[in-house]
Design a protein around this motif. Structure first.
Motif, PDB file in Angstrom:
ATOM      1  N   SER A 137       0.980  -1.766   0.238  1.00  9.25           N
ATOM      2  CA  SER A 137      -0.277  -0.275  -0.245  1.00  9.25           C
ATOM      3  C   SER A 137       0.830   0.888  -0.314  1.00  9.25           C
ATOM      4  O   SER A 137       2.036   0.889   0.090  1.00  9.25           O
ATOM      5  N   SER A 138       0.594   2.293   0.533  1.00 13.55           N
ATOM      6  CA  SER A 138       0.693   3.198  -0.009  1.00 13.55           C
ATOM      7  C   SER A 138       1.578   3.737   1.674  1.00 13.55           C
ATOM      8  O   SER A 138       1.877   5.228   1.515  1.00 13.55           O
ATOM      9  N   VAL A 139       0.714   3.340   2.367  1.00 15.93           N
ATOM     10  CA  VAL A 139       0.929   3.879   3.714  1.00 15.93           C
ATOM     11  C   VAL A 139       2.633   3.915   4.352  1.00 15.93           C
ATOM     12  O   VAL A 139       3.377   2.751   3.695  1.00 15.93           O
ATOM     13  N   ARG A 140       2.976   4.573   4.804  1.00 15.33           N
ATOM     14  CA  ARG A 140       4.505   5.003   5.434  1.00 15.33           C
ATOM     15  C   ARG A 140       4.841   5.796   6.281  1.00 15.33           C
ATOM     16  O   ARG A 140       4.255   6.744   7.478  1.00 15.33           O
ATOM     17  N   TRP A 151       2.570  20.276  14.703  1.00 17.49           N
ATOM     18  CA  TRP A 151       2.545  20.476  13.552  1.00 17.49           C
ATOM     19  C   TRP A 151       2.774  19.519  11.646  1.00 17.49           C
ATOM     20  O   TRP A 151       2.808  20.231  10.888  1.00 17.49           O
ATOM     21  N   LEU A 152       3.318  18.895  12.108  1.00 17.30           N
ATOM     22  CA  LEU A 152       3.099  17.505  11.270  1.00 17.30           C
ATOM     23  C   LEU A 152       1.392  17.919  10.461  1.00 17.30           C
ATOM     24  O   LEU A 152       1.083  17.410   9.662  1.00 17.30           O
ATOM     25  N   LYS A 153       0.526  17.504  11.457  1.00 16.44           N
ATOM     26  CA  LYS A 153      -0.723  17.719  11.272  1.00 16.44           C
ATOM     27  C   LYS A 153      -1.335  18.597   9.946  1.00 16.44           C
ATOM     28  O   LYS A 153      -2.350  18.496   9.895  1.00 16.44           O
ATOM     29  N   ALA A 154      -0.784  19.680  11.098  1.00 20.05           N
ATOM     30  CA  ALA A 154      -1.007  21.252  10.016  1.00 20.05           C
ATOM     31  C   ALA A 154      -0.470  21.775   9.017  1.00 20.05           C
ATOM     32  O   ALA A 154      -0.694  22.370   8.242  1.00 20.05           O
ATOM     33  N   HIS A 155       1.062  20.451   8.716  1.00 22.36           N
ATOM     34  CA  HIS A 155       1.540  20.445   7.470  1.00 22.36           C
ATOM     35  C   HIS A 155       0.728  19.298   6.868  1.00 22.36           C
ATOM     36  O   HIS A 155       2.786  19.002   6.031  1.00 22.36           O
ATOM     37  N   VAL A 156      -0.078  18.594   6.447  1.00 24.19           N
ATOM     38  CA  VAL A 156       0.102  17.328   5.998  1.00 24.19           C
ATOM     39  C   VAL A 156       0.461  17.584   4.372  1.00 24.19           C
ATOM     40  O   VAL A 156      -0.349  18.673   3.915  1.00 24.19           O
ATOM     41  N   PRO A 157       1.063  17.283   3.272  1.00 25.50           N
ATOM     42  CA  PRO A 157       1.154  17.678   1.938  1.00 25.50           C
ATOM     43  C   PRO A 157       0.034  17.068   1.541  1.00 25.50           C
ATOM     44  O   PRO A 157      -0.588  16.455   1.466  1.00 25.50           O
ATOM     45  N   GLU A 158      -0.203  17.639   0.061  1.00 24.48           N
ATOM     46  CA  GLU A 158      -1.086  17.898  -0.804  1.00 24.48           C
ATOM     47  C   GLU A 158      -1.267  16.617  -1.294  1.00 24.48           C
ATOM     48  O   GLU A 158       0.188  15.887  -2.000  1.00 24.48           O
ATOM     49  N   GLY A 159      -2.317  15.952  -1.135  1.00 26.20           N
ATOM     50  CA  GLY A 159      -2.328  14.315  -2.327  1.00 26.20           C
ATOM     51  C   GLY A 159      -2.006  13.426  -1.311  1.00 26.20           C
ATOM     52  O   GLY A 159      -2.173  12.255  -1.343  1.00 26.20           O
ATOM     53  N   LEU A 160      -2.068  13.978   0.914  1.00 25.15           N
ATOM     54  CA  LEU A 160      -1.775  12.933   1.450  1.00 25.15           C
ATOM     55  C   LEU A 160      -2.487  12.368   2.703  1.00 25.15           C
ATOM     56  O   LEU A 160      -3.256  13.962   2.305  1.00 25.15           O
ATOM     57  N   ASP A 202      -1.823   7.592   0.736  1.00 29.65           N
ATOM     58  CA  ASP A 202      -2.035   8.778  -0.357  1.00 29.65           C
ATOM     59  C   ASP A 202      -3.670   8.957  -0.428  1.00 29.65           C
ATOM     60  O   ASP A 202      -4.108   7.729   0.010  1.00 29.65           O
ATOM     61  N   ALA A 203      -4.141  10.263  -0.491  1.00 32.67           N
ATOM     62  CA  ALA A 203      -5.747  10.963   0.116  1.00 32.67           C
ATOM     63  C   ALA A 203      -6.665   9.356  -0.883  1.00 32.67           C
ATOM     64  O   ALA A 203      -8.076   9.436  -0.176  1.00 32.67           O
ATOM     65  N   THR A 204      -5.829   9.045  -1.774  1.00 34.23           N
ATOM     66  CA  THR A 204      -7.797   7.858  -2.268  1.00 34.23           C
ATOM     67  C   THR A 204      -6.640   6.492  -2.175  1.00 34.23           C
ATOM     68  O   THR A 204      -7.777   5.069  -3.021  1.00 34.23           O
ATOM     69  N   ASP A 205      -6.028   6.138  -1.125  1.00 36.33           N
ATOM     70  CA  ASP A 205      -5.925   5.040  -0.985  1.00 36.33           C
ATOM     71  C   ASP A 205      -6.711   4.416   0.305  1.00 36.33           C
ATOM     72  O   ASP A 205      -6.768   4.693   2.062  1.00 36.33           O
ATOM     73  N   GLU A 206      -8.120   3.465  -0.397  1.00 30.63           N
ATOM     74  CA  GLU A 206      -8.784   3.255   1.288  1.00 30.63           C
ATOM     75  C   GLU A 206      -8.230   2.210   1.483  1.00 30.63           C
ATOM     76  O   GLU A 206      -8.762   2.672   3.379  1.00 30.63           O
ATOM     77  N   ALA A 207      -7.251   1.597   1.460  1.00 32.74           N
ATOM     78  CA  ALA A 207      -6.596   0.873   2.191  1.00 32.74           C
ATOM     79  C   ALA A 207      -6.073   0.860   3.288  1.00 32.74           C
ATOM     80  O   ALA A 207      -5.688   0.462   4.152  1.00 32.74           O
TER      81      ALA A 207
END
Length: 148
Positions: free
Chosen positions: A80-83, A101-110, A127-132
């Protein structure tokens, strides 16, 4: 020549030493061994949250020094896309500041999720579209939050 302290000067010196020590906060970890008990606990929590999923080692993202952590490690899910990144901080409060800080700066698309467990912070993205991936994030965060 050493000047002896009078009895009346000793309490003042002791008080100033204590205040100076307390003002700096808790002692900093000098160097962190990869076998540090907190890091081993973090590894166990990641493995628990991953279930039977295969993981591979990766560098923590963002880098340990970018968050002001003492140490850390990363794992990527192979299917999966999880890291996930686990960071070791001096205190719970330092870890909470980094989590905010991390929660306020999540990269777009993630999609990002994190939580603090003692002096450890886990931060994971998918990935924002990765339901699994979303379900994996929930399991991982639940593992660190004590929801085994």
């Amino acid at each position: 020549m050493r000047i002896p302290l009078t009895l009346s000067a000793r309490p003042a010196l002791l008080l100033s030493l204590l205040l100076g020590a307390c003002a700096g906060g808790p002692p900093q970890r000098s160097s962190v061994n990869p076998n540090d008990p907190s890091l081993r606990r973090g590894e166990a929590l990641v493995r628990h949250g991953a279930g039977s999923d295969a993981l591979s080692p990766v560098a923590p993202a963002p880098a340990v020094q970018d968050l002001g952590a003492q140490a850390g490690f990363g794992r990527a899910w192979t299917a999966s896309s999880v890291r996930a990144s686990v960071y070791l901080f001096n205190t719970y409060q330092e870890a909470r500041v980094a989590e905010d800080w991390l929660k306020a700066h999540v990269p777009e698309g993630l999609r990002g999720a994190g939580t603090v467990n003692g002096d450890l912070l886990v931060w994971a993205t998918a990935d924002a579209t990765d339901e699994a991936g979303r379900a994996i994030l929930e399991n991982l965060i639940g593992s660190f939050a004590g929801e085994e």
